[in-house]
Design a protein around this motif. Structure first.
Motif, PDB file in Angstrom:
ATOM      1  N   THR A   1       3.260  -8.271   4.377  1.00 13.42           N
ATOM      2  CA  THR A   1       4.113  -7.582   3.144  1.00 13.42           C
ATOM      3  C   THR A   1       5.747  -7.170   3.534  1.00 13.42           C
ATOM      4  O   THR A   1       6.479  -7.013   3.181  1.00 13.42           O
ATOM      5  N   ILE A   2       5.250  -5.770   4.099  1.00 16.87           N
ATOM      6  CA  ILE A   2       6.606  -5.470   4.593  1.00 16.87           C
ATOM      7  C   ILE A   2       7.591  -6.520   5.984  1.00 16.87           C
ATOM      8  O   ILE A   2       8.472  -6.133   5.401  1.00 16.87           O
ATOM      9  N   MET A   3       6.727  -6.937   6.320  1.00 14.54           N
ATOM     10  CA  MET A   3       7.629  -7.630   6.584  1.00 14.54           C
ATOM     11  C   MET A   3       8.679  -8.252   6.244  1.00 14.54           C
ATOM     12  O   MET A   3       9.505  -9.171   6.280  1.00 14.54           O
ATOM     13  N   GLU A   4       7.540  -9.290   5.481  1.00 13.96           N
ATOM     14  CA  GLU A   4       8.275 -10.558   4.225  1.00 13.96           C
ATOM     15  C   GLU A   4       9.563  -9.806   3.243  1.00 13.96           C
ATOM     16  O   GLU A   4      10.602  -9.902   3.644  1.00 13.96           O
ATOM     17  N   ASN A   5       9.505  -8.584   2.798  1.00 13.73           N
ATOM     18  CA  ASN A   5      10.481  -7.494   2.651  1.00 13.73           C
ATOM     19  C   ASN A   5      11.346  -7.385   2.906  1.00 13.73           C
ATOM     20  O   ASN A   5      12.957  -7.977   3.019  1.00 13.73           O
ATOM     21  N   ARG A   6      10.776  -6.716   4.739  1.00 10.65           N
ATOM     22  CA  ARG A   6      12.106  -6.776   5.593  1.00 10.65           C
ATOM     23  C   ARG A   6      13.427  -8.366   5.482  1.00 10.65           C
ATOM     24  O   ARG A   6      14.579  -7.908   6.082  1.00 10.65           O
ATOM     25  N   GLU A   7      12.706  -9.180   5.545  1.00  9.59           N
ATOM     26  CA  GLU A   7      13.412 -10.508   5.734  1.00  9.59           C
ATOM     27  C   GLU A   7      14.030 -11.096   4.637  1.00  9.59           C
ATOM     28  O   GLU A   7      15.212 -11.416   4.789  1.00  9.59           O
TER      29      GLU A   7
ATOM     30  N   ILE B   1       0.036 -16.633   2.744  1.00 14.12           N
ATOM     31  CA  ILE B   1      -0.791 -16.596   2.023  1.00 14.12           C
ATOM     32  C   ILE B   1      -0.119 -16.073   0.869  1.00 14.12           C
ATOM     33  O   ILE B   1       0.404 -14.757   1.927  1.00 14.12           O
ATOM     34  N   GLU B   2      -0.019 -16.479   0.039  1.00 18.20           N
ATOM     35  CA  GLU B   2      -0.038 -14.721  -0.625  1.00 18.20           C
ATOM     36  C   GLU B   2      -0.860 -14.350  -2.020  1.00 18.20           C
ATOM     37  O   GLU B   2      -1.258 -15.899  -2.866  1.00 18.20           O
ATOM     38  N   ILE B   3      -1.370 -13.176  -2.032  1.00 11.12           N
ATOM     39  CA  ILE B   3      -2.325 -13.321  -3.086  1.00 11.12           C
ATOM     40  C   ILE B   3      -1.438 -11.477  -3.832  1.00 11.12           C
ATOM     41  O   ILE B   3      -1.526 -10.229  -3.508  1.00 11.12           O
ATOM     42  N   GLY B   4      -1.207 -11.847  -4.889  1.00 13.03           N
ATOM     43  CA  GLY B   4      -0.261 -11.179  -6.082  1.00 13.03           C
ATOM     44  C   GLY B   4       0.887 -10.617  -5.404  1.00 13.03           C
ATOM     45  O   GLY B   4       2.070 -11.787  -4.262  1.00 13.03           O
ATOM     46  N   ASP B   5       1.301  -9.752  -5.114  1.00  5.67           N
ATOM     47  CA  ASP B   5       1.991  -8.945  -4.080  1.00  5.67           C
ATOM     48  C   ASP B   5       2.487  -8.914  -2.626  1.00  5.67           C
ATOM     49  O   ASP B   5       2.978  -8.684  -1.720  1.00  5.67           O
ATOM     50  N   VAL B   6       0.958  -9.146  -2.581  1.00  7.34           N
ATOM     51  CA  VAL B   6       0.799  -8.928  -0.760  1.00  7.34           C
ATOM     52  C   VAL B   6       0.583 -10.229  -0.293  1.00  7.34           C
ATOM     53  O   VAL B   6       0.221 -11.981  -0.435  1.00  7.34           O
ATOM     54  N   THR B   7       2.001 -10.217   0.937  1.00  7.02           N
ATOM     55  CA  THR B   7       1.333 -11.204   1.760  1.00  7.02           C
ATOM     56  C   THR B   7       0.728 -11.571   3.020  1.00  7.02           C
ATOM     57  O   THR B   7       1.002 -10.801   3.823  1.00  7.02           O
TER      58      THR B   7
END
Length: 429
Positions: A125-131, A97-103
C-alpha cells in the motif's frame, strides 16, 4: 482572415514540445512501473525460496508481520483455513489485489518436498501511494513543461520570423518610382540575403522600365504635337487665302474641329500615360451638352451611326467641375464600344449623379466583366498590368479615365439582352 507566419511557427513549436513532453512522461511512467514490479517480484521470490528451504529443514513457522504474511498448506488439507485471497488459487500464482484500502502483492507456488502450497502476501500500500504521488508529480512537471513550452514557442517563433517581418516591412515600404531605395542585405541568414538581392534586382529593372516609359512619353509628346501644329498652321493659311467656297469652308471647319479634338485627346492620353492631370484644365460643364456634342461628332464622322443613339435627360441641369477633354473621351469610347457591338440602338440616360450607356448586344465576356466591374476609389484597384489584353482598347481608356476623374465604373448588366455601363459622377457643381 489568414493566420500569420508567427502564429503558425508558434503552434508548430508548441505541438512538438507537447508531443515530446507527453512521450517522455509516458516512457517514465512505464519505466517506474516496470522497476516497481521487478523489485517487488524479485523480493517475493527471494522470500519464497527462503521459506522453501525452511520447510525442507522443518524449521518453517507461519509468519504474520505488518507487511508480509507467509502460510503453507500441506497436501490433503482444506484451503478454507487460508485467508480468502489465497483460496481456490491455481499454482503458480503471482497477482496484485486490493482489499479495501490495502493493496497486496500475492505469490504462490507448489512444493514437492514437503508436498503442499506455499503462499506469500506482501502489503504494498505504501508503495502504491508513493506511486500515485509520483504520478501527480509527473503531471505537475508535464504541466510546467507545457507552460514553459508555450512561452518558449511564442518567443522562438517571434525570433525566427523577425527577419521575415523586417524584409516584409522593407518591401511594403517601396513605392514604384524613378528612384527607389534598395533593400538592405545585412541579414545573418544567406536565404534572406538572396531574397533581398533578388528584389533589389527587380527594383533596378523596374527603375529602368519607368525611365524608358518616361522617355517614350516625352518622345511621343514631341512627335505627336509637331504634325498637329503643322496641320493647324496649314488650316490657318487656307483660311487666310479666303479662296474657298462655302462648302469647302464647312469641310475646313470640320477638319479643324477634328484636329482640335485630336490635339485635346493627345494631351489627355499623354497625361494618362504620365499619371497626371492638370488642375488648370478643370471647368464646370453641363453633362447633357457634352453628351450631345459627342454624339454629333460620332454621327458626322460615321454616318452609319446617325440616329442610333437616344438620350434620356432626367437631370437637365446636371453640372460637374472636371476636365472636359477627359469626359468627352470617356463618353466617345463608351458610345463607340456600344455601337460597334450591336446593330440596334444605344440608350444614354442622365440620372442624378449617374450616366447610363446601354446597348442591346450579346454582352461582355465574363472575365472582362469581372475585371471592369469595380466600385470604389481608384486606390482600391488591385488589377495587374496586362489584365486588359482580352478587352477592347476603348474599355481600357474608359477605365483609366474614370480613375483619373475619380469617378466609379460599374457594369450594371451584361448578358444576352445587352450591356449597361453606369458611370457614378462626382465633383458635382
Amino acid at each position: 482572415m489568414k493566420s500569420s507566419l508567427t502564429t503558425r511557427f508558434a503552434r508548430t513549436l508548441f505541438f512538438l514540445i507537447a508531443a515530446t513532453t507527453a512521450t517522455s512522461m509516458f516512457v517514465i511512467e512505464l519505466f517506474v512501473e516496470d522497476v516497481e514490479d521487478t523489485i517487488l517480484g524479485l523480493e517475493l521470490k527471494a522470500d519464497a525460496e527462503f521459506f522453501a528451504v525452511q520447510l525442507q529443514q522443518g524449521d518453517f513457522q507461519p509468519i504474520q508481520t505488518a507487511r508480509l504474511k507467509a502460510v503453507f498448506l500441506s497436501d490433503g488439507e482444506a484451503d478454507d483455513t487460508l485467508p480468502t485471497y489465497f483460496q481456490n488459487r491455481t499454482m503458480p500464482l503471482s497477482e496484485e489485489i486490493e482489499i479495501g484500502d490495502v493493496t497486496l502483492l500475492i505469490h504462490g507456488e507448489r512444493l514437492e518436498e514437503p508436498g503442499g502450497k506455499l503462499f506469500l502476501a506482501q502489503d504494498i500500500t505504501i508503495m502504491e501511494n508513493r506511486e500515485s504521488l509520483v504520478q501527480m508529480v509527473l503531471v505537475g512537471v508535464a504541466s510546467v513543461m507545457l507552460l514553459i513550452g508555450y512561452f518558449a514557442a511564442r518567443a522562438g517563433s517571434r525570433y525566427l520570423v523577425r527577419p521575415f517581418k523586417k524584409l516584409t516591412r522593407e518591401v511594403l515600404g517601396r513605392v514604384p518610382g524613378p528612384s527607389m531605395q534598395q533593400i538592405t542585405t545585412d541579414y545573418r541568414d544567406q536565404e534572406f540575403c538572396d531574397i533581398a538581392e533578388a528584389f533589389n534586382r527587380f527594383l533596378t529593372a523596374l527603375e529602368h522600365h519607368i525611365e524608358r516609359e518616361k522617355s517614350f512619353v516625352k518622345l511621343a509628346s514631341h512627335e505627336l504635337r509637331t504634325p498637329l501644329a503643322v496641320m493647324s498652321g496649314a488650316l490657318n493659311v487656307l483660311e487666310q487665302r479666303q479662296s474657298l467656297s462655302m462648302a469647302d469652308q464647312k469641310t475646313l471647319a470640320r477638319i479643324r474641329r477634328a484636329m482640335e479634338t485630336m490635339r485635346d485627346d493627345t494631351e489627355v492620353l499623354l497625361e494618362l500615360a504620365r499619371s497626371e492631370a492638370s488642375e488648370g484644365d478643370a471647368r464646370t460643364i453641363v453633362l447633357h451638352e457634352v453628351v450631345q456634342n459627342t454624339i454629333d461628332d460620332l454621327e458626322h464622322g460615321l454616318p452609319g451611326h446617325t440616329e442610333r443613339v437616344t438620350v434620356y435627360n432626367n437631370s437637365p441641369g446636371l453640372r460637374v467641375t472636371t476636365h472636359p477633354a477627359l469626359v468627352r473621351m470617356l463618353l466617345r469610347n463608351l458610345l463607340q464600344n456600344a455601337l460597334r457591338h450591336t446593330h440596334a440602338g444605344v440608350e444614354v440616360q442622365l440620372i442624378k449623379n449617374r450616366i447610363s450607356v446601354r446597348d442591346f448586344g450579346a454582352g461582355l465576356p465574363e472575365n472582362v466583366t469581372e475585371r471592369l466591374n469595380t466600385i470604389g476609389p481608384p486606390s482600391t484597384d488591385t488589377s495587374k498590368a496586362g489584365e486588359f489584353n482580352n478587352t477592347t482598347f476603348g474599355l481600357l481608356i474608359v477605365r483609366l479615365v474614370c480613375e483619373r476623374l475619380g469617378w466609379d465604373l460599374e457594369i450594371a448588366q451584361s448578358d444576352n439582352e445587352g450591356t449597361e455601363f453606369l458611370i457614378h459622377v462626382h465633383n458635382l457643381a
